[in-house]
Design a protein around this motif. Structure first.
Motif, PDB file in Angstrom:
ATOM      1  N   THR A   1       7.519  -3.489 -14.396  1.00  0.00           N
ATOM      2  CA  THR A   1       7.840  -3.656 -15.836  1.00  0.00           C
ATOM      3  C   THR A   1       6.671  -3.065 -16.636  1.00  0.00           C
ATOM      4  O   THR A   1       5.405  -3.016 -16.328  1.00  0.00           O
ATOM      5  N   PRO A   2       7.198  -2.374 -17.850  1.00  0.00           N
ATOM      6  CA  PRO A   2       6.103  -1.842 -18.853  1.00  0.00           C
ATOM      7  C   PRO A   2       5.232  -2.792 -19.142  1.00  0.00           C
ATOM      8  O   PRO A   2       5.544  -4.113 -19.310  1.00  0.00           O
ATOM      9  N   ILE A   3       3.977  -2.474 -19.471  1.00  0.00           N
ATOM     10  CA  ILE A   3       3.032  -3.530 -20.130  1.00  0.00           C
ATOM     11  C   ILE A   3       2.952  -3.370 -21.641  1.00  0.00           C
ATOM     12  O   ILE A   3       3.328  -2.534 -22.119  1.00  0.00           O
ATOM     13  N   GLY A   4       2.531  -4.343 -22.252  1.00  0.00           N
ATOM     14  CA  GLY A   4       2.406  -4.451 -23.735  1.00  0.00           C
ATOM     15  C   GLY A   4       0.982  -3.506 -24.186  1.00  0.00           C
ATOM     16  O   GLY A   4       0.297  -2.853 -23.407  1.00  0.00           O
ATOM     17  N   GLY A   5       0.881  -3.652 -25.637  1.00  0.00           N
ATOM     18  CA  GLY A   5      -0.116  -2.859 -26.070  1.00  0.00           C
ATOM     19  C   GLY A   5      -1.746  -3.145 -25.681  1.00  0.00           C
ATOM     20  O   GLY A   5      -2.354  -2.314 -25.423  1.00  0.00           O
ATOM     21  N   GLU A   6      -1.948  -4.500 -25.504  1.00  0.00           N
ATOM     22  CA  GLU A   6      -3.471  -4.816 -25.042  1.00  0.00           C
ATOM     23  C   GLU A   6      -3.585  -4.251 -23.591  1.00  0.00           C
ATOM     24  O   GLU A   6      -4.593  -3.803 -23.266  1.00  0.00           O
ATOM     25  N   GLY A   7      -2.456  -4.597 -22.720  1.00  0.00           N
ATOM     26  CA  GLY A   7      -2.719  -4.039 -21.361  1.00  0.00           C
ATOM     27  C   GLY A   7      -2.655  -2.440 -21.476  1.00  0.00           C
ATOM     28  O   GLY A   7      -3.628  -1.843 -20.543  1.00  0.00           O
ATOM     29  N   GLY A   8      -2.060  -1.887 -22.008  1.00  0.00           N
ATOM     30  CA  GLY A   8      -2.079  -0.471 -22.196  1.00  0.00           C
ATOM     31  C   GLY A   8      -3.368   0.144 -22.627  1.00  0.00           C
ATOM     32  O   GLY A   8      -4.004   1.253 -22.239  1.00  0.00           O
ATOM     33  N   LYS A   9      -3.754  -0.544 -23.707  1.00  0.00           N
ATOM     34  CA  LYS A   9      -5.174  -0.149 -24.171  1.00  0.00           C
ATOM     35  C   LYS A   9      -6.411  -0.429 -23.213  1.00  0.00           C
ATOM     36  O   LYS A   9      -7.125   0.587 -23.097  1.00  0.00           O
ATOM     37  N   ARG A  10      -6.146  -1.357 -22.386  1.00  0.00           N
ATOM     38  CA  ARG A  10      -7.136  -1.684 -21.221  1.00  0.00           C
ATOM     39  C   ARG A  10      -7.192  -0.532 -20.275  1.00  0.00           C
ATOM     40  O   ARG A  10      -8.221   0.048 -19.769  1.00  0.00           O
ATOM     41  N   GLU A  11      -5.946  -0.273 -19.974  1.00  0.00           N
ATOM     42  CA  GLU A  11      -5.737   0.775 -18.884  1.00  0.00           C
ATOM     43  C   GLU A  11      -6.227   2.089 -19.256  1.00  0.00           C
ATOM     44  O   GLU A  11      -6.992   2.989 -18.765  1.00  0.00           O
ATOM     45  N   ALA A  12      -5.752   2.556 -20.477  1.00  0.00           N
ATOM     46  CA  ALA A  12      -6.359   3.684 -21.067  1.00  0.00           C
ATOM     47  C   ALA A  12      -7.824   3.950 -21.167  1.00  0.00           C
ATOM     48  O   ALA A  12      -8.430   4.795 -21.020  1.00  0.00           O
ATOM     49  N   ASN A  13      -8.354   2.734 -21.591  1.00  0.00           N
ATOM     50  CA  ASN A  13      -9.946   2.611 -21.705  1.00  0.00           C
ATOM     51  C   ASN A  13     -10.521   2.947 -20.294  1.00  0.00           C
ATOM     52  O   ASN A  13     -11.604   3.645 -20.117  1.00  0.00           O
ATOM     53  N   LEU A  14      -9.889   2.288 -19.250  1.00  0.00           N
ATOM     54  CA  LEU A  14     -10.392   2.812 -17.713  1.00  0.00           C
ATOM     55  C   LEU A  14     -10.267   4.059 -17.260  1.00  0.00           C
ATOM     56  O   LEU A  14     -11.311   4.770 -16.704  1.00  0.00           O
ATOM     57  N   ILE A  15      -9.173   4.525 -17.764  1.00  0.00           N
ATOM     58  CA  ILE A  15      -9.050   6.113 -17.411  1.00  0.00           C
ATOM     59  C   ILE A  15      -9.948   6.763 -18.226  1.00  0.00           C
ATOM     60  O   ILE A  15     -10.490   7.729 -17.714  1.00  0.00           O
ATOM     61  N   ILE A  16     -10.164   6.580 -19.345  1.00  0.00           N
ATOM     62  CA  ILE A  16     -11.103   7.285 -20.213  1.00  0.00           C
ATOM     63  C   ILE A  16     -12.487   7.282 -19.491  1.00  0.00           C
ATOM     64  O   ILE A  16     -12.986   8.303 -19.500  1.00  0.00           O
ATOM     65  N   GLN A  17     -13.100   6.136 -19.082  1.00  0.00           N
ATOM     66  CA  GLN A  17     -14.232   5.941 -18.549  1.00  0.00           C
ATOM     67  C   GLN A  17     -14.566   6.746 -17.109  1.00  0.00           C
ATOM     68  O   GLN A  17     -15.520   7.402 -17.158  1.00  0.00           O
TER      69      GLN A  17
END
Length: 187
Positions: free
Chosen positions: A42-58
């Motif tokens: 299931t696709p994730i919401g905005g907060e989850g997507g933001k957290r995931e993107a932040n981890l990928i960036i780091q």
């Protein structure tokens, strides 16, 4: 949250059939467990997507500085040696292992287990399926993995040849000898 489809009454998908199914349905994020279950993610919401993107960036910034490997997003399906076809939220593969794959293998679902993965438990995810997924990585050669469980305020750390370690948040995680010099503060 994930949905598991039991295809046993009809068929068992081979790895090639799973790949073809994913190509024919590019808008449906799918995984296949090591036991052959078809999993609709299931696709994730905005907060989850933001957290995931932040981890990928780091992880990506660390990797850009060290040039030790290749970073992948949750859209990448890895064909694990243990039989499953899985998509971690964040993945990293050591450079020589990645370069050891053929161009065709790199363009499809890479037949390799990442050296490092992060799985984020979203507010709708059940814990047991995520732990099972982490164990699939671990059985396939994962060197270091973090299951970040904000709901229970803990992180499960998976290391090759060791018992799972559970630490409470807040915590500063170390990339250890897999991602040397990398740290992640988890609040």
């Amino acid at each position: 949250m994930t949905t598991v489809l039991n295809l046993d009454p009809i068929t068992t998908l081979t790895r090639e059939q799973f790949f073809q199914l994913c190509q024919a349905n590019p808008d449906v994020p799918l995984e296949r467990s090591s036991t052959g279950e078809l999993i609709i993610v299931t696709p994730i919401g905005g907060e989850g997507g933001k957290r995931e993107a932040n981890l990928i960036i780091q992880v990506g910034i660390w990797n850009q500085q060290t040039q030790l490997g290749v970073v992948f997003s949750s859209q990448t399906v890895f064909s694990l040696p243990g039989g499953g076809d899985r998509s971690p939220d964040v993945a990293w593969v050591e450079l020589s292992r990645w370069q050891g794959l053929s161009q065709e293998e790199r363009e499809g679902f890479p037949p390799i287990c990442p050296d490092f993965v992060i799985e984020l438990r979203s507010r709708t995810d059940r814990l047991k399926p995520l732990q099972t997924k982490m164990l699939e990585y671990w059985a396939s050669g994962l060197r270091l993995g973090w299951l970040i469980n904000r709901k229970d305020r803990q992180v499960e750390i998976y290391r090759q040849g060791q018992e799972v370690e559970v630490v409470r948040m807040p915590v500063v995680l170390s990339g250890e000898d897999v991602l040397p010099g990398f740290t992640l503060e988890v609040n």
